[in-house]
Design a protein around this motif. Structure first.
Motif, PDB file in Angstrom:
ATOM      1  N   ASP A  50     -20.692  49.080  -2.010  1.00  0.00           N
ATOM      2  CA  ASP A  50     -21.596  49.719  -2.983  1.00  0.00           C
ATOM      3  C   ASP A  50     -21.001  49.751  -4.387  1.00  0.00           C
ATOM      4  O   ASP A  50     -21.731  49.614  -5.367  1.00  0.00           O
ATOM      5  N   ASP A  51     -19.689  49.934  -4.491  1.00  0.00           N
ATOM      6  CA  ASP A  51     -19.055  49.939  -5.814  1.00  0.00           C
ATOM      7  C   ASP A  51     -19.222  48.582  -6.504  1.00  0.00           C
ATOM      8  O   ASP A  51     -19.557  48.509  -7.690  1.00  0.00           O
ATOM      9  N   ASN A  54     -23.057  48.013  -7.257  1.00  0.00           N
ATOM     10  CA  ASN A  54     -23.548  48.851  -8.357  1.00  0.00           C
ATOM     11  C   ASN A  54     -23.014  48.389  -9.707  1.00  0.00           C
ATOM     12  O   ASN A  54     -23.751  48.388 -10.698  1.00  0.00           O
ATOM     13  N   GLU A  58     -25.370  46.887 -12.987  1.00  0.00           N
ATOM     14  CA  GLU A  58     -25.312  47.460 -14.326  1.00  0.00           C
ATOM     15  C   GLU A  58     -25.223  46.399 -15.415  1.00  0.00           C
ATOM     16  O   GLU A  58     -25.340  46.716 -16.591  1.00  0.00           O
TER      17      GLU A  58
END
Length: 165
Positions: A50-51, A54, A58
């Motif tokens: 997820d890091d 995400n 961005e």
């Protein structure tokens, strides 16, 4: 699985604006490798899908994700979900590997994770880095034995189709 690093933007690891994930662990140990610390599977930080995802979402300028290392194909099962999620957004996937495309096809015949993962990769830079064949000015590869392969066209034709000569 651990990662040796993550760049949220790069223009030197594939065509276009790319995120680059460096996995840890590599069995190839190529003489002259510029990421020798990545040979150790315990090098770096824990992988958190997820890091990575995400951070990529961005950046509206990205064209895709490049997997490098280390050896990404050691982690087909672990990386599959990230690759699927990234592709679902319309971005492409490049992967570096020390294996040849032909070796990966033979591996995929007996390993469903490798087969599934290969189905999601768009471009593969294959083969070990060979210092005696080093070519510093070739785009996206370090030695002349390495090929830049259009994976989907190659799977369809059942022969290597180069993405870029």
């Amino acid at each position: 699985m651990k990662i040796g690093g993550f760049y949220s933007d790069s223009i030197s690891n594939g065509v276009g604006w790319r995120a680059v994930l460096f996995v840890s662990g590599c069995p190839h140990h190529c003489l002259g490798c510029h990421n020798q610390e990545s040979w150790d599977k315990d090098y770096g930080e824990p992988y958190v899908e997820d890091d990575i995802y995400n951070q990529m979402m961005e950046n509206p300028f990205l064209d895709g994700l490049t997997l490098s290392g280390g050896e990404p194909f050691l982690y087909c099962q672990e990386l599959f979900s990230l690759v699927k999620r990234v592709k679902a957004t319309g971005l492409n996937i490049w992967s570096y590997t020390g294996f040849t495309f032909e070796e990966l096809l033979r591996w995929a015949e007996r390993n469903a994770d490798v087969q599934q993962f290969l189905q999601e990769v768009d471009v593969l830079v294959d083969g070990k880095f060979l210092i005696e064949k080093m070519i510093p000015k070739k785009r996206f590869r370090g030695s002349s034995n390495q090929r830049i392969i259009d994976v989907q066209a190659s799977l369809k034709k059942q022969e290597v189709v180069l993405y870029m000569a």
